[in-house]
Scaffold this motif. Structure first.
Motif, PDB file in Angstrom:
ATOM      1  N   MET A   1       0.735  -1.157  -0.073  1.00 29.29           N
ATOM      2  CA  MET A   1       0.281   0.224   0.368  1.00 29.29           C
ATOM      3  C   MET A   1       1.104   1.558  -0.025  1.00 29.29           C
ATOM      4  SD  MET A   1      -3.171   0.210  -0.220  1.00 29.29           S
ATOM      5  CE  MET A   1      -3.845   1.698   0.947  1.00 29.29           C
ATOM      6  N   ILE A   2       0.290   2.289  -0.460  1.00 29.60           N
ATOM      7  CA  ILE A   2       0.908   3.338  -1.301  1.00 29.60           C
ATOM      8  C   ILE A   2       0.334   4.319  -0.002  1.00 29.60           C
ATOM      9  CG2 ILE A   2       2.031   5.102  -2.764  1.00 29.60           C
ATOM     10  CD1 ILE A   2       1.829   3.107  -4.497  1.00 29.60           C
ATOM     11  N   GLU A   3       1.246   5.217   0.643  1.00 30.35           N
ATOM     12  CA  GLU A   3      -0.457   5.927   1.950  1.00 30.35           C
ATOM     13  C   GLU A   3       0.045   7.343   1.003  1.00 30.35           C
ATOM     14  OE1 GLU A   3       0.413   7.244   6.054  1.00 30.35           O
ATOM     15  OE2 GLU A   3       2.113   5.460   6.046  1.00 30.35           O
ATOM     16  N   ALA A   4      -1.194   8.209   1.066  1.00 33.92           N
ATOM     17  CA  ALA A   4      -2.051   8.950   0.490  1.00 33.92           C
ATOM     18  C   ALA A   4      -1.635  10.084   1.025  1.00 33.92           C
ATOM     19  CB  ALA A   4      -3.288   8.770  -0.262  1.00 33.92           C
ATOM     20  N   LEU A   5      -1.427  11.325   0.936  1.00 36.05           N
ATOM     21  CA  LEU A   5      -1.013  12.312   1.369  1.00 36.05           C
ATOM     22  C   LEU A   5      -1.873  13.377   0.399  1.00 36.05           C
ATOM     23  CD1 LEU A   5       0.928  14.209   3.136  1.00 36.05           C
ATOM     24  CD2 LEU A   5       1.535  15.130   1.555  1.00 36.05           C
ATOM     25  N   TYR A   6      -3.260  13.247   1.552  1.00 43.12           N
ATOM     26  CA  TYR A   6      -4.006  15.077   0.838  1.00 43.12           C
ATOM     27  C   TYR A   6      -3.525  16.387   0.961  1.00 43.12           C
ATOM     28  CZ  TYR A   6      -9.005  16.848  -1.015  1.00 43.12           C
ATOM     29  OH  TYR A   6      -9.234  17.520  -1.827  1.00 43.12           O
ATOM     30  N   GLU A   7      -2.799  16.443   2.040  1.00 45.70           N
ATOM     31  CA  GLU A   7      -2.817  17.989   2.325  1.00 45.70           C
ATOM     32  C   GLU A   7      -1.817  17.554   2.993  1.00 45.70           C
ATOM     33  OE1 GLU A   7      -5.511  20.413   4.749  1.00 45.70           O
ATOM     34  OE2 GLU A   7      -6.145  21.018   2.901  1.00 45.70           O
ATOM     35  N   SER A   8      -0.280  18.645   3.536  1.00 43.04           N
ATOM     36  CA  SER A   8       0.556  18.333   3.914  1.00 43.04           C
ATOM     37  C   SER A   8       0.408  18.944   5.148  1.00 43.04           C
ATOM     38  CB  SER A   8       1.688  18.929   3.298  1.00 43.04           C
ATOM     39  OG  SER A   8       1.336  20.540   3.147  1.00 43.04           O
ATOM     40  N   ASP A   9       1.011  18.885   6.523  1.00 42.60           N
ATOM     41  CA  ASP A   9       0.295  19.632   7.633  1.00 42.60           C
ATOM     42  C   ASP A   9       2.154  19.735   8.283  1.00 42.60           C
ATOM     43  OD1 ASP A   9      -1.426  20.792  10.406  1.00 42.60           O
ATOM     44  OD2 ASP A   9      -1.092  18.874  10.858  1.00 42.60           O
ATOM     45  N   CYS A  10       2.666  21.080   8.466  1.00 45.62           N
ATOM     46  CA  CYS A  10       3.971  21.402   8.767  1.00 45.62           C
ATOM     47  C   CYS A  10       3.216  22.429   9.263  1.00 45.62           C
ATOM     48  CB  CYS A  10       4.872  21.677   7.716  1.00 45.62           C
ATOM     49  SG  CYS A  10       4.642  20.331   6.622  1.00 45.62           S
ATOM     50  N   PRO A  11       2.823  22.694  10.552  1.00 40.73           N
ATOM     51  CA  PRO A  11       2.637  23.888  11.711  1.00 40.73           C
ATOM     52  C   PRO A  11       4.033  24.475  11.714  1.00 40.73           C
ATOM     53  CG  PRO A  11       2.705  21.754  12.511  1.00 40.73           C
ATOM     54  CD  PRO A  11       2.273  21.246  11.398  1.00 40.73           C
ATOM     55  N   ALA A  12       5.015  24.132  11.956  1.00 36.44           N
ATOM     56  CA  ALA A  12       6.300  25.580  12.374  1.00 36.44           C
ATOM     57  C   ALA A  12       6.967  26.332  11.066  1.00 36.44           C
ATOM     58  CB  ALA A  12       7.387  24.349  13.217  1.00 36.44           C
ATOM     59  N   LEU A  13       6.326  25.671   9.643  1.00 32.18           N
ATOM     60  CA  LEU A  13       6.289  26.693   8.431  1.00 32.18           C
ATOM     61  C   LEU A  13       5.544  27.647   8.089  1.00 32.18           C
ATOM     62  CD1 LEU A  13       8.520  23.561   6.643  1.00 32.18           C
ATOM     63  CD2 LEU A  13       9.508  25.472   7.846  1.00 32.18           C
ATOM     64  N   LYS A  14       5.746  28.449   7.751  1.00 29.63           N
ATOM     65  CA  LYS A  14       4.397  29.044   7.442  1.00 29.63           C
ATOM     66  C   LYS A  14       4.027  28.874   5.769  1.00 29.63           C
ATOM     67  CE  LYS A  14       3.388  34.290   6.011  1.00 29.63           C
ATOM     68  NZ  LYS A  14       4.217  35.151   5.874  1.00 29.63           N
ATOM     69  N   LEU A  15       2.852  28.558   5.976  1.00 27.20           N
ATOM     70  CA  LEU A  15       2.349  27.869   4.704  1.00 27.20           C
ATOM     71  C   LEU A  15       1.490  29.552   3.762  1.00 27.20           C
ATOM     72  CD1 LEU A  15       0.740  25.418   3.221  1.00 27.20           C
ATOM     73  CD2 LEU A  15      -1.543  26.464   4.313  1.00 27.20           C
ATOM     74  N   LEU A  16       2.296  29.544   2.649  1.00 29.82           N
ATOM     75  CA  LEU A  16       2.033  30.469   2.245  1.00 29.82           C
ATOM     76  C   LEU A  16       0.999  30.289   1.073  1.00 29.82           C
ATOM     77  CD1 LEU A  16       5.725  31.970   0.714  1.00 29.82           C
ATOM     78  CD2 LEU A  16       4.424  32.389   2.447  1.00 29.82           C
ATOM     79  N   ALA A  17       0.287  28.876   0.348  1.00 31.24           N
ATOM     80  CA  ALA A  17      -0.972  28.428  -0.347  1.00 31.24           C
ATOM     81  C   ALA A  17      -0.538  27.394  -0.354  1.00 31.24           C
ATOM     82  CB  ALA A  17      -0.001  29.278  -1.902  1.00 31.24           C
ATOM     83  N   ARG A  18      -1.955  26.883  -0.872  1.00 29.80           N
ATOM     84  CA  ARG A  18      -2.503  25.609  -1.383  1.00 29.80           C
ATOM     85  C   ARG A  18      -2.902  25.321  -2.692  1.00 29.80           C
ATOM     86  NH1 ARG A  18      -1.642  22.090   3.174  1.00 29.80           N
ATOM     87  NH2 ARG A  18      -2.807  22.512   5.144  1.00 29.80           N
ATOM     88  N   LYS A  20      -4.096  23.787  -6.043  1.00 31.33           N
ATOM     89  CA  LYS A  20      -4.387  22.447  -6.703  1.00 31.33           C
ATOM     90  C   LYS A  20      -3.857  21.340  -5.807  1.00 31.33           C
ATOM     91  CE  LYS A  20      -5.731  23.325 -10.942  1.00 31.33           C
ATOM     92  NZ  LYS A  20      -5.717  25.082 -11.062  1.00 31.33           N
ATOM     93  N   VAL A  21      -2.990  21.035  -6.628  1.00 31.84           N
ATOM     94  CA  VAL A  21      -1.957  19.508  -5.799  1.00 31.84           C
ATOM     95  C   VAL A  21      -0.529  20.159  -4.890  1.00 31.84           C
ATOM     96  CG1 VAL A  21      -0.233  18.303  -7.419  1.00 31.84           C
ATOM     97  CG2 VAL A  21      -1.967  19.427  -8.530  1.00 31.84           C
ATOM     98  N   ARG A  22      -0.167  21.425  -5.409  1.00 31.77           N
ATOM     99  CA  ARG A  22       0.725  21.841  -4.699  1.00 31.77           C
ATOM    100  C   ARG A  22       0.848  22.452  -2.783  1.00 31.77           C
ATOM    101  NH1 ARG A  22       4.788  23.311  -8.307  1.00 31.77           N
ATOM    102  NH2 ARG A  22       3.484  24.814  -8.843  1.00 31.77           N
ATOM    103  N   ASP A  23       0.612  22.315  -2.356  1.00 28.21           N
ATOM    104  CA  ASP A  23       1.510  23.187  -0.494  1.00 28.21           C
ATOM    105  C   ASP A  23       2.739  23.589  -0.676  1.00 28.21           C
ATOM    106  OD1 ASP A  23      -1.039  22.394  -0.187  1.00 28.21           O
ATOM    107  OD2 ASP A  23      -0.374  20.725   1.221  1.00 28.21           O
ATOM    108  N   LEU A  24       2.309  25.277  -0.606  1.00 28.02           N
ATOM    109  CA  LEU A  24       3.859  26.540  -0.871  1.00 28.02           C
ATOM    110  C   LEU A  24       4.136  25.973   0.794  1.00 28.02           C
ATOM    111  CD1 LEU A  24       5.908  27.094  -1.968  1.00 28.02           C
ATOM    112  CD2 LEU A  24       4.493  28.487  -3.179  1.00 28.02           C
ATOM    113  N   TYR A  25       5.729  26.364   1.568  1.00 28.57           N
ATOM    114  CA  TYR A  25       5.429  26.747   2.426  1.00 28.57           C
ATOM    115  C   TYR A  25       7.168  28.045   2.529  1.00 28.57           C
ATOM    116  CZ  TYR A  25       2.256  23.012   4.815  1.00 28.57           C
ATOM    117  OH  TYR A  25       1.937  22.577   4.689  1.00 28.57           O
ATOM    118  N   GLU A  26       6.980  28.627   3.434  1.00 26.57           N
ATOM    119  CA  GLU A  26       7.834  29.103   3.945  1.00 26.57           C
ATOM    120  C   GLU A  26       9.358  28.739   4.306  1.00 26.57           C
ATOM    121  OE1 GLU A  26       7.753  33.850   4.364  1.00 26.57           O
ATOM    122  OE2 GLU A  26       8.103  33.145   5.989  1.00 26.57           O
ATOM    123  N   VAL A  27      10.577  28.592   3.837  1.00 31.86           N
ATOM    124  CA  VAL A  27      11.393  27.763   4.952  1.00 31.86           C
ATOM    125  C   VAL A  27      11.899  28.963   6.518  1.00 31.86           C
ATOM    126  CG1 VAL A  27      13.547  26.552   5.453  1.00 31.86           C
ATOM    127  CG2 VAL A  27      11.355  26.192   3.574  1.00 31.86           C
TER     128      VAL A  27
END
Ligand code: ATP
Ligand code: MG
Length: 300
Positions: A1-18, A20-27
């Motif tokens: 089974m391949i694990e699916a990722l529907y939405e990333s969750d990286c609370p320590a990073l600033k989410l700039l945008a979601r 349609k397919v990609r989530d973008l964070y500021e490092v």
């Protein structure tokens, strides 16, 4: 089974945008993190079920092209190896492995650099109505999906969230980003497309057209950014099924589109997808990757 990722969750990073397919964070000020999730969209609607593994394949396709084309144009990729990313990113390695790019953050030009090798989509629509693409005159009597005499640079504006990009004449592009920069972008985009399309053709895939984005670094140098030559940013057609005079099957989305047609999908309500559609769709992404690179994608 391949694990699916529907939405990333990286609370320590600033989410700039979601997207349609990609989530973008500021490092930090100089770097961004792109996470390709397994979301899939058709007709601009995001489906409720992810295609487990798709984000990993998309990421690995971009990485392949960035490496393959790095002599044609520099690109923004720093690393795709999560273990080489800053500690603030590494803490999320289980989510991010195989589907994330750490990139140089630059000033992105406000136009999309589309290159068309074949007449399709909005290009075909405009040609059929007026004999032009982006206002550029083309020979008469071209047919749908026909190969163009030479690859064409057909820029578009970048629409804000929810909007639709609009094709513009290269002269309009010159008004927006300057004539010299436009010439440089056009030349670079056509070189990138030509090199990639020749390679893919030898491996059974027609890259009918593609959309590049470019940025400018602090020294004013042009840099390829965003994703590169994926089925999401390009029209990939299987060479074996190519036939001029009609629309072509899409390499990756055909199963999904056929399914949506069969159930009279109303384009307004996101839906769940049955396992066969998910399996068959993933198989097409894997097949595209294998054909292009000669290797299996890493889906672990
Ligand atoms: P869609 O899902 O339709 O593509 P979208 O374009 O809003 O929606 P993304 O493509 O995920 O969503 O957004 C990525 C954004 O990041 C784009 O605005 C792109 O121009 C920008 N971008 C890409 N590379 C860089 C970079 N190196 N530096 C700064 N911004 C970048
Ligand atoms: Mg985008």
């Amino acid at each position: 089974m391949i694990e699916a990722l529907y939405e990333s969750d990286c609370p320590a990073l600033k989410l700039l945008a979601r997207g349609k397919v990609r989530d973008l964070y500021e490092v930090d000020d100089e770097t961004l993190l792109f996470v390709a999730t397994d979301r899939i969209s058709a007709y601009d609607v995001i489906m409720k079920t992810p295609v487990a593994g798709k984000g990993k394949i998309l990421t690995q396709i971009s990485v392949f092209w960035f490496e393959f084309l790095k002599d044609v144009a520099p690109n923004h990729l720093i690393t795709a190896d999560v273990d080489a990313m800053p500690a603030s990113v590494q803490q999320y390695r289980d989510q991010l492995r195989g589907r994330s790019l750490l990139v140089r953050r630059v000033e992105v030009l406000p136009v999309e650099a589309i290159v068309r090798g074949y007449l399709s989509g909005s290009g075909w629509k405009e040609y059929r109505a007026r004999g032009t693409v982006c206002g550029l005159e083309l020979p008469a009597d071209l047919r749908e999906s026909q190969r163009l005499p030479a690859p064409l640079f057909t820029p578009s504006t970048k629409a804000d969230y929810g909007g639709h990009d609009e094709n513009i004449h290269p002269d309009r592009c010159a008004e927006i980003i300057g004539a010299d920069r436009t010439a440089e972008v056009a030349r670079t985009a056509i070189d990138l497309y030509t090199r990639a399309a020749e390679y893919a053709a030898g491996r059974g895939i027609i890259i009918a057209d593609t959309k590049f984005e470019f940025g400018v670094d602090s020294r004013g140098a042009l840099m390829l950014v965003d994703e590169a030559l994926t089925p999401d940013s390009s029209r990939f057609w299987p060479s074996c099924a190519y036939k001029v005079g009609r629309a072509q099957e899409s390499y990756d989305k055909q199963y999904l589109r056929d399914y949506l047609t069969s159930i009279d999908f109303d384009m307004a309500t996101p839906i769940d997808l049955p396992p066969t559609v998910l399996d068959n769709t993933l198989k097409k992404y894997i097949e595209a990757y294998v054909k292009l690179t000669g290797n299996r994608p890493d889906l672990d």
